[in-house]
Scaffold this active site. Structure first.
Site, PDB file in Angstrom:
ATOM      1  N   GLU A   1      -8.709  17.224 -30.835  1.00  0.00           N
ATOM      2  CA  GLU A   1      -7.674  16.828 -31.804  1.00  0.00           C
ATOM      3  C   GLU A   1      -7.421  17.942 -32.819  1.00  0.00           C
ATOM      4  OE1 GLU A   1      -6.646  12.496 -32.915  1.00  0.00           O
ATOM      5  OE2 GLU A   1      -7.402  13.224 -34.797  1.00  0.00           O
TER       6      GLU A   1
ATOM      7  N   GLU B   1      -3.317  -0.600 -34.021  1.00  0.00           N
ATOM      8  CA  GLU B   1      -4.459  -1.280 -33.401  1.00  0.00           C
ATOM      9  C   GLU B   1      -5.378  -1.894 -34.467  1.00  0.00           C
ATOM     10  OE1 GLU B   1      -3.382   1.784 -32.865  1.00  0.00           O
ATOM     11  OE2 GLU B   1      -3.842   2.511 -30.848  1.00  0.00           O
TER      12      GLU B   1
ATOM     13  N   LYS C   1      -7.654   4.982 -42.815  1.00  0.00           N
ATOM     14  CA  LYS C   1      -7.188   5.901 -43.855  1.00  0.00           C
ATOM     15  C   LYS C   1      -5.796   5.478 -44.343  1.00  0.00           C
ATOM     16  CE  LYS C   1      -6.182  10.765 -44.622  1.00  0.00           C
ATOM     17  NZ  LYS C   1      -6.320  12.139 -44.176  1.00  0.00           N
TER      18      LYS C   1
ATOM     19  N   LYS D   1       2.870   7.065 -30.136  1.00  0.00           N
ATOM     20  CA  LYS D   1       2.930   5.903 -31.027  1.00  0.00           C
ATOM     21  C   LYS D   1       4.367   5.415 -31.156  1.00  0.00           C
ATOM     22  CE  LYS D   1      -0.954   7.234 -34.009  1.00  0.00           C
ATOM     23  NZ  LYS D   1      -1.342   7.650 -35.350  1.00  0.00           N
TER      24      LYS D   1
ATOM     25  N   GLY E   1      -9.027  12.393 -41.007  1.00  0.00           N
ATOM     26  CA  GLY E   1      -9.626  11.226 -40.345  1.00  0.00           C
ATOM     27  C   GLY E   1     -10.870  11.586 -39.560  1.00  0.00           C
ATOM     28  N   ARG E   2     -10.782  12.652 -38.751  1.00  0.00           N
ATOM     29  CA  ARG E   2     -11.925  12.968 -37.889  1.00  0.00           C
ATOM     30  C   ARG E   2     -13.031  13.711 -38.625  1.00  0.00           C
ATOM     31  NH1 ARG E   2      -7.316  15.251 -36.847  1.00  0.00           N
ATOM     32  NH2 ARG E   2      -7.088  17.507 -36.928  1.00  0.00           N
TER      33      ARG E   2
ATOM     34  N   HIS F   1     -27.523  13.766 -12.826  1.00  0.00           N
ATOM     35  CA  HIS F   1     -27.350  12.992 -11.593  1.00  0.00           C
ATOM     36  C   HIS F   1     -25.884  12.627 -11.369  1.00  0.00           C
ATOM     37  CE1 HIS F   1     -31.683  12.714 -11.074  1.00  0.00           C
ATOM     38  NE2 HIS F   1     -31.719  12.636 -12.390  1.00  0.00           N
TER      39      HIS F   1
HETATM   40  O1  F6P Z   1      -3.998   8.642 -33.899  1.00  0.00           O
HETATM   41  C1  F6P Z   1      -4.811   9.598 -34.477  1.00  0.00           C
HETATM   42  C2  F6P Z   1      -5.283   9.184 -35.830  1.00  0.00           C
HETATM   43  O2  F6P Z   1      -4.297   9.427 -36.763  1.00  0.00           O
HETATM   44  C3  F6P Z   1      -6.581   9.900 -36.170  1.00  0.00           C
HETATM   45  O3  F6P Z   1      -6.388  11.163 -36.614  1.00  0.00           O
HETATM   46  C4  F6P Z   1      -7.190   8.924 -37.129  1.00  0.00           C
HETATM   47  O4  F6P Z   1      -8.536   9.166 -37.322  1.00  0.00           O
HETATM   48  C5  F6P Z   1      -6.906   7.627 -36.423  1.00  0.00           C
HETATM   49  O5  F6P Z   1      -5.616   7.797 -35.901  1.00  0.00           O
HETATM   50  C6  F6P Z   1      -6.983   6.383 -37.273  1.00  0.00           C
HETATM   51  O6  F6P Z   1      -6.161   6.454 -38.394  1.00  0.00           O
HETATM   52  P1  F6P Z   1      -6.400   5.524 -39.639  1.00  0.00           P
HETATM   53  O7  F6P Z   1      -7.743   5.796 -40.200  1.00  0.00           O
HETATM   54  O8  F6P Z   1      -5.298   5.842 -40.605  1.00  0.00           O
HETATM   55  O9  F6P Z   1      -6.321   4.089 -39.177  1.00  0.00           O
END
Ligand code: F6P
Length: 618
Positions: A426, A268, A262, A582, A322-323, A457
């Site tokens: 979240e 990462e 987003k 972060k 995002g979620r 199990h």
């Molecule tokens: O660290 C949480 C977050 O901001 C989520 O809410 C989001 O979905 C994810 O990181 C990834 O963010 P992006 O889509 O901006 O890479």
């Protein structure tokens, strides 16, 4: 007057709330209180009291006891289940999907009270505000309009006065066109070969939802037929092991990389994107990026800066959290590349059917609303801090991990009640109300889960005889992959579903020492073999697990999370809680860089972190 004097000077107080008392009180009567336990008689007075308490910044603990909870605590599910009339009233149906919540520790009266609570929390208004595009994500000053992502083409849903549905469909049409080109082989890679494999890079909301849907569709016969000869993989973790797993066995010549972010700044994702760009350019040369890398983002300027042609970028908007972004290009692009747009369109239609049900069905028959109110009941009133999501479907193995983040730990509802402990992790994992007031309650519901029967199990022992954890059992009437082995009593699916039907009753009824005695169980084993029962669950029975039903399931849980947040009075759509980690990682990253390049010793960290860093660097 005597009572009022007492309240005004007390710091810790336990009292039974009466109309007279609330009418006599003023906000400054509560200014000293740090710890308050009350037993309300009527939610009307409670609301007034809550308004008065709002001005007290000292309040650290507020427990509201409900007489009704005490009544419920005196009942056992065994008795509640014997009332067929009650059970009948606790079945809801929508398009062949059946929700049975009769094994909740709730009565018809409980449901009435919860529906009143929903009204007191202004749930109808809050839902309308969401669908009307108001900036209900107040801390980020944004609308929350994931419902627009799956709305029919002719729908009108406005954000800041502008109908967003045409923009949504522009992107969907672009995805349809692009995915058809890739799938038909009319778009080829740098060496002229068709691109049959896709790696989607993204994390959190830009990963978990698409992974859940992909895993659910993989074994659906219709979807599987459309995916023949193609692979879709997800690279989320920055761990080099995840990179290695993803590229293992793939050829850059026939691979398309989709960078999903987003913000297009997530550390990462961006490092993984650079790593795979390097994998492609090392094999095929720098110009290959134009044919082998595309992006999904709200930040098209950064996409271009990264080196991806904006024509190969698929937009979404800041009103998509995002979620809650599975139904945007975040999920639709990789899934369409794998299964074709027509399969994904069915998934969107399923989600949209629930949006309409949610928006237009009276609360007492509204599946997401009832589910949410039951969660509030379990967490806030009965004090169960966790919830197990137990799909009796291996295809739903990634559903619980997705829902865990869809929820985010939660806060409380200032208007209404009681001691709260809700984690859903979240969205609803917050420590303050939407107005920024500290919540004198624990919040958040701990969601976890595994498909049955695997879970039986492992952790079911704890659910049956250890802690009480309300369970969501999810099953399907029809299997995606029916198997019947000759000579067996039942098919694989019947065997699976036998457990789906048996477990909720085992939890509800338990087994008494008397029953064990009748079975001649030896005395010393009776305590070990006794099951207290009275453990709540609900059962959601879907007709099948088609793309359409997967969309429905997603939307049911999305709206459930939102409703819980609305009732608790929190913002379920921001996630400030992930920021601190972060920032601290940035400091460590800088330190690692200067240590590696200039041999600088770790500095500025506490003893523990310094020691660990030194060991790591040595
Ligand atoms: O660290 C949480 C977050 O901001 C989520 O809410 C989001 O979905 C994810 O990181 C990834 O963010 P992006 O889509 O901006 O890479």
């Amino acid at each position: 007057k005597k009572i009022l004097r007492h309240i005004s000077s007390a710091t810790s107080l336990s009292l039974t709330l009466t109309e007279e008392l609330v009418v006599m009180c003023r906000p400054d009567n509560f200014s000293q209180l740090v710890d308050l336990t009350i037993t309300p008689c009527d939610s009307g007075w409670l609301e007034q009291l809550m308004l008065m308490l709002k001005s007290n910044n000292e309040l650290q603990s507020l427990t509201i006891k409900s007489g009704h909870v005490e009544d419920i605590n005196k009942t056992h599910l065994r008795d509640l289940m014997s009332d067929a009339h009650r059970c009948e009233s606790m079945m809801l149906e929508f398009e062949g999907l059946l929700l049975d919540y009769s094994r909740q520790r709730a009565t018809v009266e409980t449901m009435d009270k919860l529906l009143n609570l929903a009204k007191a929390a202004q749930l109808p208004e809050k839902i309308s505000r969401m669908f009307n595009g108001e900036h209900i994500n107040s801390t980020e000053n944004r609308s929350v309009l994931h419902v627009a992502l799956r709305a029919p083409k002719d729908a009108v849903i406005k954000a800041d006065g502008k109908n967003v549905v045409p923009e949504v469909w522009n992107v969907l049409d672009k995805i349809k066109d692009f995915s058809e080109k890739i799938r038909s082989g009319s778009w080829v890679g740098a060496t002229g070969k068709p691109l049959k494999d896709v790696i989607a890079i993204g994390i959190g909301g830009s990963f978990l939802g698409p992974l859940f849907v992909h895993t659910a569709l993989q074994t659906d016969p219709e979807a599987a037929e459309c995916a023949k000869g193609r692979q879709l993989r997800f690279l989320a973790n920055i761990d080099p092991v995840d990179v290695a797993r993803n590229i293992n066995g793939l050829n850059p010549e026939t691979t398309l990389v989709v960078v999903v972010s987003k913000t297009f700044t997530t550390a990462e994702t961006m490092l993984n994107a650079r790593t795979l760009r390097n994998w492609i350019t090392t094999a095929l040369g720098a110009p290959a990026v134009a044919k082998h890398m595309v992006a999904v983002s709200t930040n098209l300027a950064l996409v271009e800066k990264f080196g991806i042609d904006p024509n190969n970028a698929f937009a979404f908007w800041d009103w998509v959290g995002g979620r809650y972004s599975v139904c945007s290009a975040v999920g639709v692009l990789p899934l369409s590349l794998q299964y074709g747009f027509s399969v994904v369109e069915k998934f969107l239609k399923g989600a949209s059917s629930i949006d309409q049900h949610f928006q237009s069905t009276p609360f007492e028959k509204n599946i997401p609303v009832i589910l949410a109110l039951l969660s509030v009941w379990n967490v806030s009133f009965l004090g169960y801090p966790a919830r197990a999501i137990l799909p009796y479907s291996q295809a739903l193995e990634k559903f619980a991990p997705h829902i865990q983040q869809a929820c985010e730990l939660s806060t409380f509802m200032y208007l209404c009640n009681i001691q709260l402990a809700y984690v859903s992790m979240e969205s609803n994992g917050k420590g303050v109300s939407i107005d920024g007031l500290p919540l004198p309650f624990e919040t958040g519901e701990i969601d976890f889960g595994e498909p049955g029967t695997n879970g039986q199990h492992s952790f079911y022992q704890l659910i049956h005889q250890g802690r009480v954890i309300p369970c969501d059992f999810i099953g399907t009437v029809k299997s995606q992959q029916p198997v019947y082995l000759e000579g067996e009593v039942v098919s694989n699916h019947d065997e699976l579903m036998s457990n789906f039907f048996a477990q909720p009753d085992a939890l509800a009824y338990g087994k008494t020492p008397e029953q064990l005695q009748k079975e001649n169980v030896s005395e010393n084993l009776i305590p070990h073999k006794t099951f207290s029962g009275n453990r709540p669950s609900l059962s959601l029975l879907l007709p099948e697990l088609s793309a359409y039903n997967v969309g429905q399931l997603l939307a049911i849980y999305e709206h459930r999370v939102a409703v819980q947040g609305f009732v608790w009075g929190i913002n379920s759509f921001d996630q400030w809680g992930v920021e601190l980690g972060k920032v601290l990682a940035t400091q460590v990253r800088k330190q690692l860089h200067s240590s590696r390049t200039q041999g600088a010793a770790p500095e500025g960290f506490n003893y523990s972190t310094t020691t660990l860093l030194k060991r790591y660097l040595e």
